[in-house]
Design an enzyme around this catalytic site. Structure first.
Site, short mmCIF file in Angstrom:
data_model
loop_
_atom_site.label_atom_id
_atom_site.label_comp_id
_atom_site.label_asym_id
_atom_site.label_seq_id
_atom_site.Cartn_x
_atom_site.Cartn_y
_atom_site.Cartn_z
N ARG A 159 1.03 -1.24 0.07
CA ARG A 159 -0.07 0.12 -0.03
C ARG A 159 0.83 1.25 0.06
NH1 ARG A 159 -4.65 -2.04 4.22
NH2 ARG A 159 -6.15 -2.77 2.24
N LYS A 211 -17.92 -16.65 0.94
CA LYS A 211 -19.49 -16.39 1.01
C LYS A 211 -20.23 -15.88 0.16
CE LYS A 211 -19.87 -15.45 6.13
NZ LYS A 211 -19.53 -14.31 6.69
N GLY A 238 -9.15 -8.37 -1.24
CA GLY A 238 -7.79 -8.75 -0.66
C GLY A 238 -7.11 -10.14 -0.82
N GLY A 247 -13.00 -3.24 0.73
CA GLY A 247 -14.40 -2.74 0.93
C GLY A 247 -14.86 -1.77 -0.19
#
Ligand code: ADP
Ligand code: MG
Length: 424
Positions: free
Chosen positions: A53, A213, A381, A404
């Site tokens: 990052r 999920k 991620g 997100g």
């Protein structure tokens, strides 16, 4: 960056094509306050464990320094509840200084006298880094007092923190109200690359989705399914889709609470939906487990692939669990991706962290890397980590740095950071 990847500004929805960028700012002689995403993982000793990052923001930082700005950097780090000595920015500042080969004045406070004095004396080409923004409770609550204190340090504001673009924090939206605001290079690249998927994509547009999920991705699928020409589902997510079709899934991860969502999304997708026709199953969740390949009937289709594989199976026996997609599924996905002009992939095809179950994920990474004429985007991620682990990140058009924020963008939502940069 592969050929055919978007230039900043290309393929943007008209609403974001007016996004002010560094091209619109003359930073020479100015103090520029830059929101970066330095929310890096730390080792037990507090050192930077992965500087991805930090590196992602270097183009913006270097450009501003080269163009004569004094640069004031700010980020959050982790999830501190107030001041937390374990989450100070000191080690991040040290890592940044090493990467830039220049000193970084790393502050011990977010605001206050020392910060104001250091900012006031900062000269062109010099860098300071504020303390962890989340040490101040006003950051997450978008307190105008904090935004004003931060804005008072500088002449202009640049947001390069795509990873926090979905948070309406003081350093993300508040400061943009109080200073002339511009998107940094990383922010602009992210918006261009993701915007090229969600608005006027070059077709065929193929969505590849997986991960653990369904429930994490329902909103993304609801938005992308009507846009896409094909939707390939693998990973744990496929278990729930197959279970919703009545395929016995043994001890596989199946999200019972999401069966209805899976059925609804499958109905909306119709024959655009491509599910696994075979799975790698294991008798334990372990790299040492016994494994075999099981054909699963995709009731919605004539099961050409599994018939060709010469196997006929109703599903997975108790005691066994699906941990990867099988070879016939990889072939089916390869065919569905052939000729795609835009591909977005979120969610690994299996438990790629365990070597025996990484092949599906790595194979899909290779297929994307080899597509000749496609704008390819990987988000999430774990998916980004998988593409890096496969050594293919530089052959993917864009590997998004957001978690997100990327998902919310793909849900079709206007991100607070983008709205703020647009003055909305
Ligand atoms: P991303 O971070 O890219 O959005 P997710 O967090 O949704 O991806 O999913 C990643 C996780 O899904 C990985 O940890 C992987 O092990 C897990 N996963 C993938 N396939 C399966 C499966 N068949 N069973 C259990 N877990 C799975
Ligand atoms: Mg994840």
């Amino acid at each position: 960056m592969a050929v055919g990847s978007p230039q900043p500004g290309a393929g943007l929805p008209t609403s974001t094509s007016r996004l002010p960028t560094l091209d619109d700012l003359d930073p020479a002689g100015k103090r520029v306050l830059v929101r970066v995403d330095f929310n890096v993982p730390l080792t037990k000793d507090g050192a930077v464990a992965d500087d991805t990052r930090i590196r992602a923001s270097l183009p913006t930082i270097r450009e501003l320094l080269d163009r004569g700005a004094a640069v004031i950097l700010m980020s959050h780090l982790g999830r501190p509840k107030g001041h937390d000595p374990a989450l100070r920015m000191a080690s991040v500042g040290a890592a940044l200084a090493a990467l830039l080969g220049r000193p970084v004045h790393t502050m011990a406070a977010v605001t206050g006298h020392d910060v104001e004095e250091t900012a006031r004396h900062l000269r062109p080409g010099e860098i300071m880094l504020l303390e962890n923004l989340r040490f101040d409770p006003g950051e997450e609550s978008d307190d105008p007092r904090l935004a004003q204190d931060l804005a008072a340090l500088a002449d202009a504001y640049v947001n390069d923190a795509f990873g926090t673009a979905h948070r309406a924090a003081a350093s993300v939206v508040g400061v943009a109200r109080d200073l002339p605001a511009y998107a940094g290079r990383l922010m602009a690249r992210e918006i261009a690359a993701l915007g090229a998927v969600t608005s006027n994509p070059e077709r065929p547009l193929v969505i590849v989705t997986g991960g653990a999920k369904v429930s994490d991705k329902v909103a993304v699928l609801d938005h992308l399914v009507p846009l896409a020409d094909a939707i390939l589902v693998g990973g744990g997510m496929a278990n729930t889709f197959l279970a919703a079709r009545g395929v016995p899934m043994g001890d596989s991860l199946v999200e019972t609470a999401a069966l209805a969502d899976a059925a609804r999304i499958a109905a909306a997708a119709g024959d655009k939906l491509v599910l696994p026709v075979d799975l790698v199953v294991a008798d334990a969740f372990s790299a040492e487990a016994n494994t075999r390949v099981i054909a699963v009937a995709d009731a919605a289709r004539d099961d050409v692939d599994s018939a060709a594989a010469g196997v006929h199976a109703a599903g997975i026996d108790p005691g066994w669990r699906a941990l990867d997609i099988g070879p016939a599924t990889i072939e089916r996905f390869r065919r569905a991706l052939l000729g795609a002009r835009t591909v977005v992939w979120n969610g690994p095809m299996g438990v790629f962290e365990l070597a025996p179950f990484a092949e599906g994920t790595f194979a899909v990474a290779r297929i994307l890397a080899d597509l000749p004429n496609a704008h390819t985007v990987v988000g999430g991620g774990d998916s980004a980590a998988a593409v890096h682990a496969a050594g293919l990140a530089d052959r993917i058009g864009w590997v998004s740095t957001g978690g997100g924020a990327t998902l919310e963008f793909l849900e079709g939502r206007m991100l607070p950071a983008v709205a703020a940069l647009l003055g909305q």
